[in-house]
Scaffold this motif. Structure first.
Motif, PDB file in Angstrom:
ATOM      1  N   GLY A 157       0.784  -1.214   0.000  1.00 33.86           N
ATOM      2  CA  GLY A 157       0.000   0.000   0.000  1.00 33.86           C
ATOM      3  C   GLY A 157       0.817   1.265   0.000  1.00 33.86           C
ATOM      4  O   GLY A 157       2.052   1.262   0.070  1.00 33.86           O
ATOM      5  N   ASN A 158       0.065   2.337  -0.095  1.00 35.85           N
ATOM      6  CA  ASN A 158       0.607   3.694  -0.034  1.00 35.85           C
ATOM      7  C   ASN A 158      -0.220   4.474   0.970  1.00 35.85           C
ATOM      8  O   ASN A 158      -1.433   4.269   1.070  1.00 35.85           O
ATOM      9  N   GLU A 159       0.446   5.356   1.686  1.00 33.92           N
ATOM     10  CA  GLU A 159      -0.245   6.218   2.643  1.00 33.92           C
ATOM     11  C   GLU A 159       0.159   7.663   2.394  1.00 33.92           C
ATOM     12  O   GLU A 159       1.327   7.940   2.092  1.00 33.92           O
ATOM     13  N   ASN A 160      -0.796   8.545   2.546  1.00 33.48           N
ATOM     14  CA  ASN A 160      -0.539   9.983   2.557  1.00 33.48           C
ATOM     15  C   ASN A 160      -0.879  10.472   3.959  1.00 33.48           C
ATOM     16  O   ASN A 160      -1.967  10.195   4.467  1.00 33.48           O
ATOM     17  N   TRP A 161       0.061  11.177   4.561  1.00 27.99           N
ATOM     18  CA  TRP A 161      -0.103  11.659   5.931  1.00 27.99           C
ATOM     19  C   TRP A 161      -0.036  13.186   5.946  1.00 27.99           C
ATOM     20  O   TRP A 161       0.762  13.785   5.230  1.00 27.99           O
ATOM     21  N   GLU A 162      -0.838  13.775   6.820  1.00 24.33           N
ATOM     22  CA  GLU A 162      -0.753  15.213   7.074  1.00 24.33           C
ATOM     23  C   GLU A 162      -0.665  15.424   8.581  1.00 24.33           C
ATOM     24  O   GLU A 162      -1.453  14.859   9.339  1.00 24.33           O
ATOM     25  N   PHE A 163       0.294  16.252   8.993  1.00 23.37           N
ATOM     26  CA  PHE A 163       0.579  16.467  10.413  1.00 23.37           C
ATOM     27  C   PHE A 163       0.118  17.842  10.878  1.00 23.37           C
ATOM     28  O   PHE A 163       0.108  18.795  10.094  1.00 23.37           O
ATOM     29  N   ASP A 164      -0.213  17.935  12.172  1.00 19.84           N
ATOM     30  CA  ASP A 164      -0.553  19.229  12.755  1.00 19.84           C
ATOM     31  C   ASP A 164       0.723  19.912  13.247  1.00 19.84           C
ATOM     32  O   ASP A 164       1.830  19.358  13.128  1.00 19.84           O
ATOM     33  N   ALA A 165       0.605  21.088  13.825  1.00 19.34           N
ATOM     34  CA  ALA A 165       1.763  21.864  14.269  1.00 19.34           C
ATOM     35  C   ALA A 165       2.525  21.182  15.401  1.00 19.34           C
ATOM     36  O   ALA A 165       3.705  21.459  15.620  1.00 19.34           O
ATOM     37  N   GLN A 166       1.876  20.271  16.141  1.00 20.56           N
ATOM     38  CA  GLN A 166       2.528  19.560  17.244  1.00 20.56           C
ATOM     39  C   GLN A 166       3.192  18.261  16.782  1.00 20.56           C
ATOM     40  O   GLN A 166       3.770  17.530  17.578  1.00 20.56           O
ATOM     41  N   GLY A 167       3.097  17.946  15.489  1.00 20.37           N
ATOM     42  CA  GLY A 167       3.730  16.750  14.953  1.00 20.37           C
ATOM     43  C   GLY A 167       2.873  15.500  15.034  1.00 20.37           C
ATOM     44  O   GLY A 167       3.357  14.406  14.758  1.00 20.37           O
TER      45      GLY A 167
END
Length: 135
Positions: A85-95
């Motif tokens: 698989g493939n994953e796309n991740w998005e993080f907040d300002a706290q990581g």
């Protein structure tokens, strides 16, 4: 660290890497928030036995990362699978991960085709990664 967390198969531990209101798409499931993530992972690892995962960074920019992964597991009838698989991740300002989109395909394999044979838990440092294994 993400690979190590998932290889722990500890849903509560894994969920701590995500925001309290994290949004997921995992196959046809759409967990929202840590509580649903824990429920999802609990079900997953009850079904996907002897789970072992390798992740590899694909690309990153600013607060977004793309990874590819493969994991091996067996069902309760003893059938082995390798899931890609493939994953796309998005993080907040706290990581913490706020968004996770995963696309996954399963391929049935014979037991003798398994490549991920380390003891349950963290992948050993000397075990090859996906590119080294030609996956």
């Amino acid at each position: 660290m993400a690979e190590d967390g998932w290889n722990s198969r500890d849903p509560a531990r894994v969920a701590l890497a995500y925001t309290v209101d994290s949004r997921w798409r995992n196959r046809a499931e759409f967990p929202r928030g840590r509580e649903q993530i824990v429920e999802f992972l609990t079900r997953k690892w009850q079904r996907e036995l002897d789970y072992r995962l390798i992740k590899e960074l694909w690309a990153f920019a600013e607060s977004r990362i793309a990874v590819r992964f493969a994991y091996e597991w067996r069902d309760d009838s003893g059938n082995w699978f390798r899931s890609y698989g493939n994953e796309n991740w998005e993080f907040d300002a706290q990581g913490l991960m706020a968004v996770r989109h995963a696309s996954i395909n399963d391929s049935r394999i014979a037991e003798n085709e398994r490549l991920f044979r380390w003891p349950q838990g963290r992948r050993p440092d000397d075990h090859p990664g996906l590119s080294d294994l030609g996956l």
